[in-house]
Write a protein that holds these residues in place. Structure first.
Motif, PDB file in Angstrom:
ATOM      1  N   ALA A  46       1.040  -1.133   0.283  1.00  0.00           N
ATOM      2  CA  ALA A  46      -0.170  -0.138  -0.114  1.00  0.00           C
ATOM      3  C   ALA A  46       0.893   1.491  -0.295  1.00  0.00           C
ATOM      4  O   ALA A  46       1.734   1.562   0.837  1.00  0.00           O
ATOM      5  CB  ALA A  46      -0.704   0.141   0.951  1.00  0.00           C
ATOM      6  N   ASP A  47      -0.081   2.324  -0.805  1.00  0.00           N
ATOM      7  CA  ASP A  47       0.335   3.509  -0.478  1.00  0.00           C
ATOM      8  C   ASP A  47       0.893   4.274   1.039  1.00  0.00           C
ATOM      9  O   ASP A  47      -0.242   5.021   1.415  1.00  0.00           O
ATOM     10  CB  ASP A  47       0.560   4.779  -1.989  1.00  0.00           C
ATOM     11  N   PRO A  48       1.156   4.979   2.303  1.00  0.00           N
ATOM     12  CA  PRO A  48       1.091   4.600   3.868  1.00  0.00           C
ATOM     13  C   PRO A  48       0.959   6.364   3.289  1.00  0.00           C
ATOM     14  O   PRO A  48      -0.099   6.789   3.916  1.00  0.00           O
ATOM     15  CB  PRO A  48       2.206   4.554   4.143  1.00  0.00           C
ATOM     16  N   ALA A  64       7.313  -1.007  -4.793  1.00  0.00           N
ATOM     17  CA  ALA A  64       7.807  -1.400  -3.495  1.00  0.00           C
ATOM     18  C   ALA A  64       7.122  -2.854  -4.222  1.00  0.00           C
ATOM     19  O   ALA A  64       7.646  -3.710  -4.474  1.00  0.00           O
ATOM     20  CB  ALA A  64       7.112  -1.019  -2.483  1.00  0.00           C
ATOM     21  N   THR A  65       5.764  -2.873  -4.565  1.00  0.00           N
ATOM     22  CA  THR A  65       5.404  -4.031  -5.026  1.00  0.00           C
ATOM     23  C   THR A  65       5.663  -4.903  -6.528  1.00  0.00           C
ATOM     24  O   THR A  65       5.910  -5.668  -6.010  1.00  0.00           O
ATOM     25  CB  THR A  65       4.045  -3.250  -5.719  1.00  0.00           C
ATOM     26  N   LEU A  66       5.951  -3.728  -7.094  1.00  0.00           N
ATOM     27  CA  LEU A  66       7.136  -4.333  -8.659  1.00  0.00           C
ATOM     28  C   LEU A  66       8.797  -5.102  -7.946  1.00  0.00           C
ATOM     29  O   LEU A  66       8.723  -6.344  -8.292  1.00  0.00           O
ATOM     30  CB  LEU A  66       7.482  -3.567  -9.040  1.00  0.00           C
ATOM     31  N   ALA A  67       8.989  -4.395  -6.902  1.00  0.00           N
ATOM     32  CA  ALA A  67      10.827  -4.694  -6.238  1.00  0.00           C
ATOM     33  C   ALA A  67      10.497  -5.880  -5.667  1.00  0.00           C
ATOM     34  O   ALA A  67      10.759  -7.370  -5.379  1.00  0.00           O
ATOM     35  CB  ALA A  67      10.770  -3.759  -5.399  1.00  0.00           C
ATOM     36  N   PHE A  68       9.407  -6.144  -4.690  1.00  0.00           N
ATOM     37  CA  PHE A  68       9.003  -8.016  -4.614  1.00  0.00           C
ATOM     38  C   PHE A  68       8.529  -8.808  -5.695  1.00  0.00           C
ATOM     39  O   PHE A  68       9.076  -9.875  -4.878  1.00  0.00           O
ATOM     40  CB  PHE A  68       7.303  -7.408  -3.177  1.00  0.00           C
ATOM     41  N   ARG A  69       7.894  -8.358  -5.845  1.00  0.00           N
ATOM     42  CA  ARG A  69       7.848  -9.615  -7.430  1.00  0.00           C
ATOM     43  C   ARG A  69       9.431  -9.892  -7.788  1.00  0.00           C
ATOM     44  O   ARG A  69       9.550 -10.840  -8.440  1.00  0.00           O
ATOM     45  CB  ARG A  69       6.720  -9.119  -8.587  1.00  0.00           C
ATOM     46  N   ARG A  70      10.323  -8.697  -8.328  1.00  0.00           N
ATOM     47  CA  ARG A  70      12.221  -9.129  -8.255  1.00  0.00           C
ATOM     48  C   ARG A  70      12.319 -10.076  -7.675  1.00  0.00           C
ATOM     49  O   ARG A  70      12.868 -10.918  -8.419  1.00  0.00           O
ATOM     50  CB  ARG A  70      12.637  -7.751  -8.796  1.00  0.00           C
ATOM     51  N   HIS A 342       6.853  -0.014   5.441  1.00  0.00           N
ATOM     52  CA  HIS A 342       5.826  -0.245   6.752  1.00  0.00           C
ATOM     53  C   HIS A 342       4.981  -1.137   7.275  1.00  0.00           C
ATOM     54  O   HIS A 342       4.839  -1.900   5.975  1.00  0.00           O
ATOM     55  CB  HIS A 342       4.899   1.527   6.447  1.00  0.00           C
ATOM     56  N   PHE A 343       4.272  -0.743   7.961  1.00  0.00           N
ATOM     57  CA  PHE A 343       3.157  -2.120   7.489  1.00  0.00           C
ATOM     58  C   PHE A 343       1.455  -1.550   7.473  1.00  0.00           C
ATOM     59  O   PHE A 343       1.137  -0.687   8.678  1.00  0.00           O
ATOM     60  CB  PHE A 343       3.363  -2.377   9.385  1.00  0.00           C
ATOM     61  N   THR A 344       0.954  -0.768   6.653  1.00  0.00           N
ATOM     62  CA  THR A 344       0.102  -0.860   6.377  1.00  0.00           C
ATOM     63  C   THR A 344      -0.848  -1.397   5.328  1.00  0.00           C
ATOM     64  O   THR A 344       0.268  -1.486   4.004  1.00  0.00           O
ATOM     65  CB  THR A 344       0.129   0.778   5.549  1.00  0.00           C
TER      66      THR A 344
END
Length: 392
Positions: A46-48, A64-70, A342-344
């Motif tokens: 999410a965008d916090p 961040a979302t795409l970095a996790f997929r990489r 973050h944890f959002t």
């Protein structure tokens, strides 16, 4: 290095001392697997800073979302995109899912990563009177999403539809809708049977609450179009039912386990076959799961089980009832592991589990060596505890 001890609350609110692991499990990146096809159903970040509410469209941190997929691709895992783990229908609407599919599919092409994307009917939202749609409207919603996934160049996963579950009068309606979709699919798809423990709105899918009758309808769909079914993804948390089902599949149709309670034994298989994998738990377990499958690639089933069996306690904890909130634990562990700052969560879903639940998830994940930087994970866990009034 960690500083030695952390006070964690149990389910009764009693604090106990835990000594964090000093070093992570040594894991390496690697090439795709040879013995199994393995997808991790990936979460979204999410965008916090977005000014949103739980009812607002999702605001996603795309970088961040795409970095996790990489990260997942770097370990040889495939990505199952826009699925339940990505909060599909629980914070992520179709517009957000469509953008996620476009972006992730393009990223997969750029890095040579394996990807498959969820196709559903979540354009058809529930109203005050339920789902006031026809079978034709359900089929059209599926078709719109299928077209987008095919245009993106990704494999399609036909997910279960809340709208179809609500309006179908019996097995014949499922046969009609799925038969039409399979006939027009350009490439073989994955059929996804998601049990009601993951989504209560899917009770009675395939036209019956009797699982034997539902299984017969499911197999009838596959038998009529075996050339259009790459495989099935089964998420019923019933190992024996999955084994029985995979033994009845036509030659060439794979079974992808979605059983986050029994995945080591199902992937390892027996003398009559095995399951491939498409699992939400392989989001936090990604590097360790990949290491285990590479061991399995050598024919070392015992070594595979030795690595993966100890992870089941964590998985069962994250997926405990109500199972649909497992995404909260998945994102929590991604934050502790340093994959996001973050944890959002989209839809505010970070509030869906308790502090004792988080504390136990931290302890189990740390014990497995899942955190690349144990000191960072400890510091973030202590920050969360302080927000709840637990001072160290």
């Amino acid at each position: 290095m960690t500083n030695g001890r952390i006070q964690l609350p149990d389910a009764d609110g009693v604090l106990r001392a835990y000594t964090p692991r000093a070093e992570p499990l040594p894991l390496t990146t690697g090439s795709p697997f040879t013995s199994r096809t393995v997808y991790s159903a990936a979460h979204v970040v999410a965008d916090p800073y977005a000014d949103t509410t739980p009812d607002s469209p999702a605001a996603v941190d795309w970088d961040a979302t795409l970095a996790f997929r990489r990260h997942l691709w770097s370990h040889g895992l495939g990505v199952a995109e826009a699925m339940d783990t990505a909060q599909r229908g629980m914070g992520l609407d179709w517009a957000g899912a469509a953008e996620l599919i476009r972006r992730s599919s393009a990223e997969a092409k750029a890095v040579g990563g394996l990807i498959a994307c969820g196709v559903g009917t979540d354009q058809l939202s529930v109203t005050e009177v339920g789902y006031p749609y026809s079978l034709d409207e359900v089929r059209a919603a599926y078709e719109e999403q299928l077209a987008l996934v095919e245009e993106s160049g990704s494999r399609a996963i036909l997910m279960a539809s809340r709208a179809l579950a609500a309006i179908a009068k019996g097995p014949e309606d499922y046969l009609e809708v799925y038969g039409h979709l399979l006939r027009q699919a350009a490439e073989p798809v994955v059929l996804h049977w998601l049990g009601p423990m993951f989504d209560p709105a899917l009770e009675g899918y395939w036209g019956s609450t009797d699982l034997d009758a539902a299984t017969s309808t499911f197999l009838e769909v596959i038998a009529a179009h075996p050339d259009k079914v790459d495989g099935i993804k089964v998420s019923l948390l019933d190992a024996q039912r999955e084994i029985d089902l995979r033994r009845k599949l036509p030659d060439g149709v794979r079974c992808y386990t979605g059983d986050d309670f029994n995945y080591p034994e199902l992937i390892a298989g027996d003398d009559q076959g095995f399951s491939h994998a498409l699992l939400g738990i392989f989001d936090p377990l990604g590097p360790l799961a990949a290491e285990a499958v590479r061991v399995l690639d050598t024919g070392n089933t015992g070594g595979f089980r030795e690595l993966l069996d100890p992870t089941v306690e964590l998985s069962r904890h994250l997926f405990q009832t109500p199972t649909r909130f497992y995404k909260t634990g998945v994102v929590f562990l991604a934050w502790l592991a340093g994959h996001q700052e973050h944890f959002t969560m989209v839809g505010g879903l970070q509030s869906s589990r308790s502090l004792p639940h988080f504390a136990r998830a931290y302890e189990l994940a740390d014990g497995l060596g899942l955190f690349p930087d144990p000191a960072l994970a400890e510091a973030r866990m202590k920050n969360l505890l302080s927000l709840y009034g637990v001072n160290q």
